[in-house]
Every structure is written in C-alpha cells, then in structure tokens.
Design a protein around this motif. Structure first.
Motif, PDB file in Angstrom:
ATOM      1  N   THR A 219      -8.620  -0.816  -3.034  1.00 42.62           N
ATOM      2  CA  THR A 219      -7.359  -0.793  -3.762  1.00 42.62           C
ATOM      3  C   THR A 219      -7.619  -0.852  -5.266  1.00 42.62           C
ATOM      4  N   ILE A 220      -6.536  -0.879  -6.041  1.00 38.10           N
ATOM      5  CA  ILE A 220      -6.669  -0.893  -7.493  1.00 38.10           C
ATOM      6  C   ILE A 220      -5.635  -1.850  -8.075  1.00 38.10           C
ATOM      7  N   GLN A 221      -5.936  -2.421  -9.195  1.00 33.53           N
ATOM      8  CA  GLN A 221      -5.071  -3.424  -9.791  1.00 33.53           C
ATOM      9  C   GLN A 221      -3.697  -2.874 -10.191  1.00 33.53           C
ATOM     10  N   PHE A 222      -3.589  -1.556 -10.323  1.00 37.29           N
ATOM     11  CA  PHE A 222      -2.299  -0.961 -10.671  1.00 37.29           C
ATOM     12  C   PHE A 222      -1.282  -1.061  -9.534  1.00 37.29           C
TER      13      PHE A 222
ATOM     14  N   ASP B  68       1.840  -3.520  -4.660  1.00 39.95           N
ATOM     15  CA  ASP B  68       1.628  -4.130  -3.348  1.00 39.95           C
ATOM     16  C   ASP B  68       0.389  -3.465  -2.756  1.00 39.95           C
ATOM     17  N   SER B  69      -0.762  -4.072  -2.984  1.00 35.03           N
ATOM     18  CA  SER B  69      -2.025  -3.421  -2.612  1.00 35.03           C
ATOM     19  C   SER B  69      -2.152  -3.225  -1.107  1.00 35.03           C
ATOM     20  N   LYS B  70      -1.640  -4.157  -0.313  1.00 37.12           N
ATOM     21  CA  LYS B  70      -1.717  -4.027   1.137  1.00 37.12           C
ATOM     22  C   LYS B  70      -0.915  -2.820   1.613  1.00 37.12           C
TER      23      LYS B  70
ATOM     24  N   GLN C  16      -0.500   3.061   3.193  1.00 44.05           N
ATOM     25  CA  GLN C  16       0.011   4.409   2.932  1.00 44.05           C
ATOM     26  C   GLN C  16      -1.125   5.406   2.742  1.00 44.05           C
ATOM     27  N   ARG C  17      -2.191   4.981   2.079  1.00 47.78           N
ATOM     28  CA  ARG C  17      -3.350   5.851   1.853  1.00 47.78           C
ATOM     29  C   ARG C  17      -4.006   6.224   3.179  1.00 47.78           C
TER      30      ARG C  17
END
Length: 325
Positions: free
Chosen positions: A266-269, A272-274, A279-280
C-alpha cells in the motif's frame, strides 16, 4: 602459368585502393551537435473498437517510494526496485486519457497543472499536440480528487475546459469540498482540501459539476465503477466499443515494479489502505481473467497494457508500440 584474378578479388583490391587513397585526404572538422534534452510530445493513440483513445502525459515526478510505500519490508522493496533497474526516488509518470467516441470528447483526469512544479503540468500542451483544443472537451471524468488528478482543471482563474461537465463520485465531492473536514484534517493535509475547493468551485458556479453515485454510465460506452479506498470516492472507468474494453484504473497502483508482483503493498496516500489493497487485488484478478486493456495514471507512459497472473501476483505487459490506427 598465368593466374586469373577473380571478380571478387578484383573488387576487394579496388575497395582497398580507394580506402587507402581516402585516408590521405584530410577529414573536414565538424562542430559538436548540442544536446537537445527534450522528449517528443507526450501522446499515444490506440483504437478501441470505434473509439480513439489518446494517452496524454502530464509529465513525471520523483516519488520517494522508499518513504511512501507501506506493508513491505525495506529489503523486499529494494529487491523489487533493483530487479526493475530502479532505485528510489522513482521517476513516476502522471497520465491522463482522452476518449473520442465519435460524438463526445471525454478526458479522464487532468494532471497536476501548476501544483507540483515544472516537471508536471504538460497535459494541455500535449492535448494540443495531439490535435485537440481544451474547448472541444465535452466531459471530464475524475478518478479522485488528489491534486495530481484535478490540478489541471483551472488555468489561473479560468476553467481550462470551459465547455466540459466535470463528473466525480459524490463521496469524493462531499469529502474534499467539506470545510468541516478540512478544519479537522492535519495541517499538512489542509492544502489538499483548499486545492480541491479552488479547482472545483468555478465548475460548481458554472453548473458544470455533476457528482454521481455508484456504478453509472456517464457517456455512452463509458461507465464509472466504484473502487473506493485510495480516497472515499475513488473510481475507475470502463470504456467499451465493439466488444473491446479498456478499464482506466486511476490510482489503484503507484509503483508497477512492486505492486503488480505484490498487490498487498500500500501507500501512505491511501485514505483506507485496507480497502485500497482489496480493490487493487480485485481489479488485477478481473483484468487477468478477462484479458482486457488497462490504463493507469502512474504506470510508465503511456500506461496502457495487459495483466497476467504470475506466481502469487501478476505481471504487466505494456502495449506494443504501433504506428497503425
């Protein structure tokens, strides 16, 4: 006995004689050509059924991925970058996509405009090089309201695309245009809210902002699909014509050399990283299964290609360069 000279031997002898004679002639001095240090205009066209899709470069930006990527160990990140002959910071493309349906001219994302310095903000010039004018754009579809996707909406105090209606998922509009959310945000984030307000308010005043909710066909052949996670209203856009399909991913990924192989990175941008990781993974699996084209904002320009399964992750194959239409 007299030996005959073969035609081949005679030809070689003549070439050697000419060469030795030429060596005696002084060479004419040539001035060194100056380095040009520019690239060709950043656009690339592909046909999708009856639609013409033009990838437009807004430029590149140095991304300190070693500081921004999360859910990956430093050694694994360095290994993935080294394998791709890269190192941090990674020069990262910012791409947008122009779709000519024959009746509508539709732009997906607008680049950063003047918000990130001189290496970005090239979208309009490349759009013109591609044969179009900003006034011709009928609709602008925004994947999400981060500055490098909406910064090109305005040119000074004028709308860059004066005849276009801007479409954004309502969840992103409600989040980024909220004064209450801005005041609650950390100080370093408040500028993003201010930027979103500055870019979108002129379109609101002109009645040119049309938020949408859920999976919605915005233009015949172009459908918005919710992919929330990177931002509250992050969207992808499916473009279909004559049985051919291209899905424009926005910011489902940022570092192709890392995230295709391991979609859990994931990335800090991400807001909602989870959710963004989920979605990815969903998008990668669907693209690999169905074999359609994908287009991404931060995959090396032109950012169009295919995805196939590879081990526990995926592999990306960029479009084969073509001069055909």
């Amino acid at each position: 006995m007299k030996m005959r000279t073969s035609p081949w031997r005679a030809a070689v002898a003549a070439l050697l004689t000419a060469a030795s004679g030429a060596a005696l002639v002084p060479a004419t001095a040539q001035a060194a050509a100056p380095l040009v240090k520019t690239q060709a205009p950043g656009y690339y066209r592909v046909m999708l059924g009856d639609f013409e899709v033009t990838a437009l470069s807004d430029g590149t930006v140095e991304l300190p991925v070693d500081k921004l990527l999360t859910n990956i160990k430093p050694a694994a990140l360095e290994k993935a970058l080294t394998r791709a002959y890269l190192k941090a910071p990674v020069e990262t493309s910012v791409n947008a996509f122009l779709i000519n349906t024959g009746s509508k001219l539709v732009l997906v994302d607008t680049g950063a405009g003047t918000l990130y310095g001189p290496t970005l903000g090239k979208l309009v010039s490349n759009l013109k090089e591609a044969g179009y004018q900003p006034e011709q754009v009928d609709a602008v579809l925004i994947t999400h309201m981060h500055p490098d996707h909406i910064g090109g909406l305005m040119a000074g105090d004028q709308r860059t695309f004066p005849n276009a209606t801007v479409h954004v998922d309502k969840a992103d509009v409600d989040y980024w245009l909220s004064a209450d959310n801005m005041t609650k945000a950390p100080a370093e984030m408040q500028g993003m809210f201010q930027g979103a307000t500055a870019m979108l308010t002129p379109y609101v005043k002109a009645d040119k902002l049309k938020p949408f909710t859920g999976d919605t066909e915005l233009v015949p052949g172009i459908k918005a699909m919710g992919a929330h996670g990177h931002t509250p209203g992050h969207s992808t856009y499916a473009v279909e014509s004559k049985g051919q399909k291209l899905v424009l991913w926005g910011d489902l990924l940022h570092v192709a050399s890392v995230q295709f192989a391991d979609p859990s990175v994931t990335i800090q941008f991400d807001s909602d990283s989870k959710a963004a990781a989920a979605q990815r993974k969903k998008a990668f699996a669907d693209a690999a299964k169905q074999g359609y084209w994908v287009g991404a904002a931060h995959v090396s320009f032109p950012g169009i290609g295919h995805v196939t399964p590879e081990g526990k992750g995926y592999e990306y194959f960029p479009a084969n360069y073509s001069t055909k239409q």
